[in-house]
Design a protein around this motif. Sequence first.
Motif, PDB file in Angstrom:
ATOM      1  N   PRO A 134      62.709 106.527  50.105  1.00 15.58           N
ATOM      2  CA  PRO A 134      63.994 107.255  50.143  1.00 15.58           C
ATOM      3  C   PRO A 134      64.306 108.219  50.794  1.00 15.58           C
ATOM      4  N   MET A 135      63.509 107.914  51.796  1.00 16.18           N
ATOM      5  CA  MET A 135      63.701 109.707  52.422  1.00 16.18           C
ATOM      6  C   MET A 135      64.436 108.474  54.097  1.00 16.18           C
ATOM      7  N   HIS A 136      64.394 107.187  54.122  1.00 12.52           N
ATOM      8  CA  HIS A 136      64.769 106.299  54.834  1.00 12.52           C
ATOM      9  C   HIS A 136      66.240 106.740  54.472  1.00 12.52           C
ATOM     10  N   LEU A 137      66.202 106.261  53.243  1.00 14.15           N
ATOM     11  CA  LEU A 137      68.381 106.388  52.740  1.00 14.15           C
ATOM     12  C   LEU A 137      68.854 107.382  53.588  1.00 14.15           C
ATOM     13  N   ARG A 138      68.058 108.971  53.258  1.00 22.20           N
ATOM     14  CA  ARG A 138      68.462 109.850  53.748  1.00 22.20           C
ATOM     15  C   ARG A 138      68.456 109.810  55.196  1.00 22.20           C
ATOM     16  N   LEU A 139      67.679 109.372  55.854  1.00 21.02           N
ATOM     17  CA  LEU A 139      67.672 109.660  58.432  1.00 21.02           C
ATOM     18  C   LEU A 139      69.201 108.527  57.532  1.00 21.02           C
ATOM     19  N   LYS A 140      69.337 107.886  57.319  1.00 26.80           N
ATOM     20  CA  LYS A 140      69.919 106.536  57.497  1.00 26.80           C
ATOM     21  C   LYS A 140      71.551 106.783  57.399  1.00 26.80           C
ATOM     22  N   GLU A 141      71.874 108.198  56.126  1.00 27.77           N
ATOM     23  CA  GLU A 141      72.685 108.271  55.774  1.00 27.77           C
ATOM     24  C   GLU A 141      73.619 109.486  56.640  1.00 27.77           C
ATOM     25  N   SER A 142      71.692 110.760  57.452  1.00 20.72           N
ATOM     26  CA  SER A 142      72.609 111.832  58.060  1.00 20.72           C
ATOM     27  C   SER A 142      72.987 111.026  59.925  1.00 20.72           C
ATOM     28  N   ILE A 143      72.387 109.522  60.791  1.00 22.34           N
ATOM     29  CA  ILE A 143      72.752 108.401  61.253  1.00 22.34           C
ATOM     30  C   ILE A 143      73.903 108.567  61.520  1.00 22.34           C
ATOM     31  N   ARG A 144      74.698 108.036  60.233  1.00 31.12           N
ATOM     32  CA  ARG A 144      76.114 107.391  60.134  1.00 31.12           C
ATOM     33  C   ARG A 144      76.586 108.709  60.081  1.00 31.12           C
ATOM     34  N   GLN A 145      76.176 109.846  59.738  1.00 35.25           N
ATOM     35  CA  GLN A 145      77.516 110.804  59.663  1.00 35.25           C
ATOM     36  C   GLN A 145      77.942 110.967  61.006  1.00 35.25           C
ATOM     37  N   GLY A 146      76.345 111.052  61.817  1.00 26.51           N
ATOM     38  CA  GLY A 146      76.786 111.689  63.054  1.00 26.51           C
ATOM     39  C   GLY A 146      76.098 112.903  63.393  1.00 26.51           C
ATOM     40  N   GLU A 147      75.463 113.135  62.039  1.00 22.97           N
ATOM     41  CA  GLU A 147      74.498 115.067  62.467  1.00 22.97           C
ATOM     42  C   GLU A 147      73.207 114.997  62.991  1.00 22.97           C
ATOM     43  N   LEU A 148      72.645 113.436  63.087  1.00 23.29           N
ATOM     44  CA  LEU A 148      71.196 113.677  63.822  1.00 23.29           C
ATOM     45  C   LEU A 148      71.356 112.506  64.970  1.00 23.29           C
ATOM     46  N   LEU A 149      71.063 113.168  65.994  1.00 26.65           N
ATOM     47  CA  LEU A 149      70.801 111.493  67.347  1.00 26.65           C
ATOM     48  C   LEU A 149      69.938 110.785  67.046  1.00 26.65           C
ATOM     49  N   ALA A 150      69.821 109.598  66.960  1.00 27.20           N
ATOM     50  CA  ALA A 150      68.998 108.828  66.657  1.00 27.20           C
ATOM     51  C   ALA A 150      69.142 107.090  67.610  1.00 27.20           C
ATOM     52  N   PRO A 151      68.105 106.353  67.041  1.00 34.36           N
ATOM     53  CA  PRO A 151      68.761 105.543  66.449  1.00 34.36           C
ATOM     54  C   PRO A 151      69.950 104.837  66.386  1.00 34.36           C
ATOM     55  N   ASP A 152      70.396 103.993  66.524  1.00 32.13           N
ATOM     56  CA  ASP A 152      70.959 103.272  65.239  1.00 32.13           C
ATOM     57  C   ASP A 152      69.712 102.736  64.128  1.00 32.13           C
ATOM     58  N   PHE A 153      69.778 103.219  62.890  1.00 32.17           N
ATOM     59  CA  PHE A 153      68.542 102.988  62.270  1.00 32.17           C
ATOM     60  C   PHE A 153      69.298 101.911  60.945  1.00 32.17           C
ATOM     61  N   TYR A 154      67.942 100.615  60.653  1.00 29.06           N
ATOM     62  CA  TYR A 154      68.018  99.600  59.391  1.00 29.06           C
ATOM     63  C   TYR A 154      67.042  99.596  59.321  1.00 29.06           C
ATOM     64  N   THR A 155      67.092  99.366  57.616  1.00 25.38           N
ATOM     65  CA  THR A 155      65.793 100.307  56.784  1.00 25.38           C
ATOM     66  C   THR A 155      65.865  98.756  55.254  1.00 25.38           C
ATOM     67  N   SER A 156      64.582  98.159  55.304  1.00 24.19           N
ATOM     68  CA  SER A 156      64.157  97.218  54.381  1.00 24.19           C
ATOM     69  C   SER A 156      64.501  98.319  53.137  1.00 24.19           C
ATOM     70  N   GLY A 157      64.281  98.047  52.434  1.00 19.55           N
ATOM     71  CA  GLY A 157      63.535  98.288  50.299  1.00 19.55           C
ATOM     72  C   GLY A 157      62.344  97.971  50.688  1.00 19.55           C
ATOM     73  N   PRO A 158      61.276  98.782  49.745  1.00 19.44           N
ATOM     74  CA  PRO A 158      59.969  98.866  49.572  1.00 19.44           C
ATOM     75  C   PRO A 158      59.876  97.160  49.518  1.00 19.44           C
ATOM     76  N   LYS A 159      58.447  96.995  49.983  1.00 19.23           N
ATOM     77  CA  LYS A 159      57.698  95.672  50.066  1.00 19.23           C
ATOM     78  C   LYS A 159      58.044  95.252  48.820  1.00 19.23           C
TER      79      LYS A 159
END
Length: 477
Positions: A134-159
């Motif tokens: 779940p934390m990665h979905l929040r990170l991804k949204e912060s990056i998408r919104q331009g709030e957090l400077l970060a690499p382009d971030f893509y995530t799988s679901g749980p293993k």
Amino acid sequence: MKRVKRVSWIAFGLLQVVLLTLLAAILLEQRSLSYLKTAEHPAWQQRDYLIKNVQIVPMTSDAVVTDQRVLVREGQIAAIAPDLEAPGIPVIDGEQGYLMPGMTDMHVHVWDAQELGLYLANGITSVRNLWGQPMHLRLKESIRQGELLAPDFYTSGPKLTGPDYAGDDNLQLVSVAQAREKVASYKARGYDFIKTYNGLTPELFEAILEECRMQELDIAAHPSAALPYAAHLRDEIVSVEHTEDIVQQALNYQLDTAGLDRVVADYASFPSAAHCPTLVVYYNIYRLLTEARILEAPELNFMNPLIRMVDSEAQYQRWAGAARGDSLLAGKILAQHRFHLLAVRKLQEAGVNLVAGTDAGIGITPAGVSMHQELAFYREAGLSAFEALQTATVNPAKTHDFLANTGTVEVGKKANLVLVEGNPLKDPNTLRKPLGVWVGGRHISREQLEGFTDRARNRKNLLPSVLRYGEYLLRER
């Protein structure tokens, strides 16, 4: 009755103390991340630049284009020419440095935002997270919104694993219906792709593939020992992870060159298949066995404190215990690592799409710097500097649609760029200290990149990391 009330009030008071401590830890971590928050740095709102006096390493060919200027507009490369002018926008003087596409690490495990800064500091402008929480979905949204400077971030679901593959880090599927439901739910919640893992039975595996086709989701496959290795070469699977599993699954732990040739032929007969070697994380087993006081090595200061306390220590104890029962173990691990180098060379010679991944974030493999070690192993395997650099730039762009606009310096591509002092095709070590990085057109100076590294060293976010992992166990298990 009074005693019961007294105990209740004491328990309530202790609970309040615990909750306040956790809240304080979360607030302190958020405050400590101000160095990555775009709102704190107005210059990062700028996504238009003219970059002058650069030698371009476009990665479209093994060549350098000298004395160029690059115009970046709204985060994309708008023009490349030696005489560009663009009045009214900031100008960055490259001082005859080398401008290349930002790199992609195709296999990481992110535990906190500080690691994202470490990737940028090492010239990595895209990451593919292979253990979604779940934390990665929040990170991804912060990056998408331009709030957090970060690499382009893509995530799988749980293993996704089978019913007999235990572990709190695995989601054990027990039915075809559950497999389908999980894939559909991960798509709905915003995960970018699916990760299949060890233990999947043929029935579960086929159900996942069919649902992914319906949901239009890619798959990254950690091979399942319950399936033939070649069964992972499928249209839905964009990459098969870990060269070590060629040995441990396809070859049944034998360093069998004839068997390796058959595996390579299987890959070569399936042109859409990519292979992600993650050599560095396996080599680090050898380091655990042979380097005294490895857990005190300086690079471990950049590991997440929860991982360092739990996973790094557990891996050390696991391999130290195994070595006590087998005095030849270190030599066997090194021999298998060298066989991995042979496998990478043969896969490259066969035209297989190799994509660089490090498995950073677990064991003793820190974020960012491990990419330079991974690429060095590819060169040791026999790849040229250009071929090795392709695995972290243009090759990943051939896998997922969401990476297609990266990997080269061309008009129309996303302005994910790295400026380095020397020619990386001649001196790959120049990649270790970028002079500047652009991610989505946002420019990060060398001084800021060094600050990202400093702020990630020995970070004090153990409690928030525990809470995030606890959330994963409660939400996903």
